[in-house]
Design a protein around this motif. Structure first.
Motif, PDB file in Angstrom:
ATOM      1  N   ALA A   1       0.838  -1.205   0.000  1.00  0.00           N
ATOM      2  CA  ALA A   1       0.000   0.000   0.000  1.00  0.00           C
ATOM      3  C   ALA A   1       0.873   1.254   0.000  1.00  0.00           C
ATOM      4  N   SER A   2       0.430   2.239  -0.756  1.00  0.00           N
ATOM      5  CA  SER A   2       1.174   3.503  -0.778  1.00  0.00           C
ATOM      6  C   SER A   2       0.774   4.346   0.433  1.00  0.00           C
ATOM      7  N   THR A   3       1.635   5.259   0.792  1.00  0.00           N
ATOM      8  CA  THR A   3       1.378   6.135   1.922  1.00  0.00           C
ATOM      9  C   THR A   3       0.493   7.286   1.480  1.00  0.00           C
ATOM     10  N   GLN A   4      -0.543   7.526   2.218  1.00  0.00           N
ATOM     11  CA  GLN A   4      -1.461   8.622   1.918  1.00  0.00           C
ATOM     12  C   GLN A   4      -1.338   9.649   3.029  1.00  0.00           C
ATOM     13  N   GLN A   5      -1.166  10.909   2.659  1.00  0.00           N
ATOM     14  CA  GLN A   5      -1.065  11.954   3.662  1.00  0.00           C
ATOM     15  C   GLN A   5      -2.436  12.570   3.849  1.00  0.00           C
ATOM     16  N   ARG A   6      -3.129  12.169   4.879  1.00  0.00           N
ATOM     17  CA  ARG A   6      -4.469  12.671   5.164  1.00  0.00           C
ATOM     18  C   ARG A   6      -4.365  13.995   5.908  1.00  0.00           C
TER      19      ARG A   6
END
Length: 163
Positions: free
Chosen positions: A2-7
């Protein structure tokens, strides 16, 4: 993997401007037009709508029990902004009086040049009404807008002015 998502939280990031005129047929403002507008972000307490909705058309046929559908007409959701009332000034009330036309520009990810996160809604102010309460809360008023033309969504935020 999974890619990192910056929420992130919209409060403190998202910006909302009211722009009186945009020259481009695309409704995408230049940096000069955007900065000539009014940044309403610090006065807004609540936001509703500001999206497109589709009214699907049912397409049942004799050969199946399942009723299919196709996309129908698009329309804008009922849209409004609720503002904190200022005890000594009426800048926002004057700017957004009934029947005023312009553009609500929402910079979803903040003022990040080239980010494709600018939504532009051509609007006309439908109503402005105070919110009365006897509770211990700040005075507010709600401005309801009619979306007067097709919004431009996911536009690039204009480049910053050369400094």
């Amino acid at each position: 993997m999974a890619s990192t998502q910056q929420r992130y939280m919209r409060r403190g990031v998202t910006k909302i401007y009211f722009v009186k005129t945009i020259q481009a047929a695309t409704n995408i403002p230049t940096r000069q037009e955007l900065t000539a507008g009014t940044d309403l972000s610090r006065q807004i307490s609540d936001i509703e709508g500001w999206s497109l909705e589709n009214s699907p058309i049912e397409t049942p046929d004799l050969g199946a029990k399942f009723a299919t559908s196709i996309p129908g007409e698009d329309k804008a959701a009922n849209s409004s902004l609720t503002f904190y009332e200022d005890l000594t000034a009426d800048v926002v009330e004057t700017l957004l009086s009934k029947d005023v036309t312009g553009y609500v520009c929402i910079l979803r990810k903040g003022d990040v040049p080239a980010s494709k996160s600018l939504d532009i809604f051509p609007v006309r102010v439908g109503s402005r009404a105070p919110s009365y309460s006897t509770g211990a809360e700040p005075a507010k008023f709600k401005v309801s807008f009619s979306i007067s033309d097709l919004p431009t969504l996911d536009a690039p935020v204009p480049a910053a002015a050369a400094g």
